[in-house]
Design an enzyme around this catalytic site. Structure first.
Site, PDB file in Angstrom:
ATOM      1  CE  LYS A 221     -14.382 -16.223  20.250  1.00  0.00           C
ATOM      2  NZ  LYS A 221     -14.200 -17.346  19.469  1.00  0.00           N
ATOM      3  CD  GLU A 270     -15.870 -20.419  11.110  1.00  0.00           C
ATOM      4  OE1 GLU A 270     -15.150 -19.590  11.263  1.00  0.00           O
ATOM      5  OE2 GLU A 270     -16.658 -20.751  12.144  1.00  0.00           O
ATOM      6  CD  GLU A 314      -9.862 -16.128  20.179  1.00  0.00           C
ATOM      7  OE1 GLU A 314      -9.076 -15.906  20.535  1.00  0.00           O
ATOM      8  OE2 GLU A 314     -10.147 -15.796  18.815  1.00  0.00           O
TER       9      GLU A 314
HETATM   10  C1  ISC Z   1     -14.515 -13.852  12.334  1.00  0.00           C
HETATM   11  C2  ISC Z   1     -13.361 -14.409  11.522  1.00  0.00           C
HETATM   12  O1  ISC Z   1     -12.841 -15.373  11.765  1.00  0.00           O
HETATM   13  C3  ISC Z   1     -13.076 -16.288  12.810  1.00  0.00           C
HETATM   14  C4  ISC Z   1     -12.648 -17.610  11.932  1.00  0.00           C
HETATM   15  C5  ISC Z   1     -11.316 -18.154  12.478  1.00  0.00           C
HETATM   16  C6  ISC Z   1     -10.682 -17.512  13.387  1.00  0.00           C
HETATM   17  C7  ISC Z   1     -11.176 -16.541  14.299  1.00  0.00           C
HETATM   18  C8  ISC Z   1      -9.998 -15.801  15.058  1.00  0.00           C
HETATM   19  O2  ISC Z   1      -9.192 -16.422  15.511  1.00  0.00           O
HETATM   20  O3  ISC Z   1     -10.543 -14.778  15.849  1.00  0.00           O
HETATM   21  C9  ISC Z   1     -12.488 -16.229  14.032  1.00  0.00           C
HETATM   22  O4  ISC Z   1     -13.126 -16.764  15.156  1.00  0.00           O
HETATM   23  C10 ISC Z   1     -13.096 -13.603  10.488  1.00  0.00           C
HETATM   24  O5  ISC Z   1     -12.077 -14.055   9.706  1.00  0.00           O
HETATM   25  O6  ISC Z   1     -13.866 -12.566  10.200  1.00  0.00           O
END
Ligand code: ISC
Length: 469
Positions: A221, A270, A314
């Site tokens: 990933k 987050e 993910e």
């Molecule tokens: C890396 C980011 O989101 C992260 C946090 C939540 C969901 C994410 C996603 O689904 O890709 C990412 O991991 C961003 O908003 O720049």
């Protein structure tokens, strides 16, 4: 009247100075309870105190709001080794500060700031002011903690400092709060002149290249970030941006960190890690779906997200990583088996809360260093993902996706990660948004997802409604 419970101010400062000198301290920190002060008013009028630094922080539940004005002690690093340097500097400051034992969350001397995503820069460019770490102890700080208001004032003392000097500074801070603490800021709308996504086609191609590497089993990933440049007709007013973000907030932190004319600002959902004595709280947040227009549609999209293999995959990398990392620091760790849905303003995310009980002698900065970057921001495995980011992303990440937060004199504090963020300088803003890429990702879908992630910050900047072309 802001002050409470003080009989004679001059005698109070004389005593403080004497006590501080007896213990060979170089700083004094004073905390008082207060009423009727608005954090954004304190943030807005900072120039009246002739300073060029300010910060604003509100946590996800909006139960802790911190506004800091002026930098009493700045700590700035441009090279590697920033985590241990900041840790040592903060320990040293704490040894040197004379403070009352006030154990209200978010009061007293606090170190606010952040680290860069990577421990070193390829080309520091417009991140020079922020460096690989920048923190400061504010001169004046307003705390709203669970609805109660506190003022912290911090002072440096030298051999020649007198109680009259301290009293003068104290009066200056209090006059400022009395005059501006409840004054409604007035500002013009930020009017967008142009906006431009940085190399969108190349970015989509990079997502494809990352997927190919996953097919070749080089990694599992990676999180790829992209940038949008927005230019306004006037200098961007960050108080206005925070007002807008606050007006539409739901589950996100909102923070802003200003150094001269540079402001790093984020509305991030987050948390990286919060430490309250021996308890720690973190979260796994990864996997996204669009929001629906109705409650029913949201429920449907949420169900889809929970059952979607690509998103679960993910998300699971983040859970596995946080669990493995925190395991060695904690004697107890609670992580539910299944994720839930977190609904932000514009997206639904998979979310797993994390709670732990620490072994003794684990510092917040140790935890920040060990956790960053989680696979929600970097990828998995960490080393391979970071290498691929450096290879595929043409621009420096700077503080995008990096730890930002605060630590207090008891070693407690809270760190978020600076996603859905922007770097503002005068009339220009660079916006950042990224997404997790796994083998089954579709580059077009990831492009759309990052497009949605730009929106809350772009709208708060004034970007969608006032476009001039
Ligand atoms: C890396 C980011 O989101 C992260 C946090 C939540 C969901 C994410 C996603 O689904 O890709 C990412 O991991 C961003 O908003 O720049």
């Amino acid at each position: 009247m802001l002050r409470t419970g003080q009989l004679d101010q001059t005698a109070f400062f004389k005593q403080k100075l004497q006590d501080a000198r007896t213990c060979s301290k170089r700083y004094i920190s004073i905390v008082e309870k207060a009423i009727n002060i608005h954090p954004l008013s304190v943030y807005h009028f900072y120039k009246k105190l002739n300073v060029s630094e300010r910060f604003y922080w509100s946590n996800q539940e909006n139960t802790t709001i911190l506004t800091g004005i002026g930098s009493l002690v700045p700590y700035h690093h441009s090279t590697e080794g920033q985590y241990s340097a900041i840790e040592k500097e903060w320990e040293h400051f704490c040894d040197e500060v004379y403070r009352e034992k006030v154990d209200k969350w978010g009061t007293g001397p606090i170190l606010m700031g952040g680290f860069s995503f990577f421990e070193k820069y390829r080309n520091i460019g417009h991140w020079e002011k922020f460096g690989t770490a920048h923190f400061y102890v504010p001169k004046l700080m307003l705390t709203i903690s669970m609805g109660e208001t506190y003022i912290t004032t911090n002072y440096e003392i030298t051999d020649s400092t007198t109680e009259a000097d301290l009293e003068k500074r104290y009066e200056e801070y209090h006059s400022y709060l009395e005059e501006y603490g409840m004054t409604q800021p007035e500002f013009e709308e930020n009017i967008l002149q142009s906006k431009e996504e940085y190399q969108p086609l190349e970015w989509t191609r990079s997502v494809g290249q990352a997927i190919d590497k996953m097919k070749e089993n080089q990694l599992d990933k990676v999180v790829l970030n992209r940038t949008m440049q927005a230019t306004f007709t006037n200098d961007i007013n960050s108080t206005k941006v925070i007002y807008s973000l606050e007006a539409t907030r739901n589950v996100n932190y909102i923070f802003s960190y200003q150094l001269d004319d540079h402001v790093f600002i984020s509305a991030t959902p987050e948390r990286l890690i919060q430490k309250k004595d021996n308890r720690v709280y973190s979260m796994c947040l990864a996997g996204s779906a669009g929001k629906g227009l109705t409650v029913e549609e949201n429920e449907k999209n949420g169900k889809w997200l929970i059952n979607d293999l690509k998103n679960r995959h993910e998300h699971d990398f983040v859970v596995k990583y946080i669990k493995n990392t925190l395991k060695s620091f904690c004697e107890e760790l609670n992580i539910p088996m299944y994720p839930r849905i977190m609904a932000t303003k514009s997206l639904l995310h998979l979310f797993t809360p994390v709670e732990g009980v620490l072994h003794q002698h684990v510092s917040l900065i140790d935890l920040v260093k060990a956790l960053h970057p989680t696979p929600a921001l970097g990828g998995f495995p960490k080393k391979e993902a970071c290498q691929l980011i450096a290879e595929l992303e043409p621009l420096e990440r700077g503080w995008y996706g990096a730890p930002f937060g605060w630590i207090d004199a008891n070693g407690n504090g809270d760190f978020a990660v600076g996603i859905r963020s922007a770097l503002i300088k005068q009339n220009e803003a660079k916006l950042f948004a990224g997404c997790g890429v796994v083998e089954s990702s579709n580059p077009e879908e990831e492009y759309k997802e990052t497009g949605i992630k730009f929106l809350p910050m772009l709208n708060a900047l004034g970007g969608s409604k006032n476009e001039t072309k």
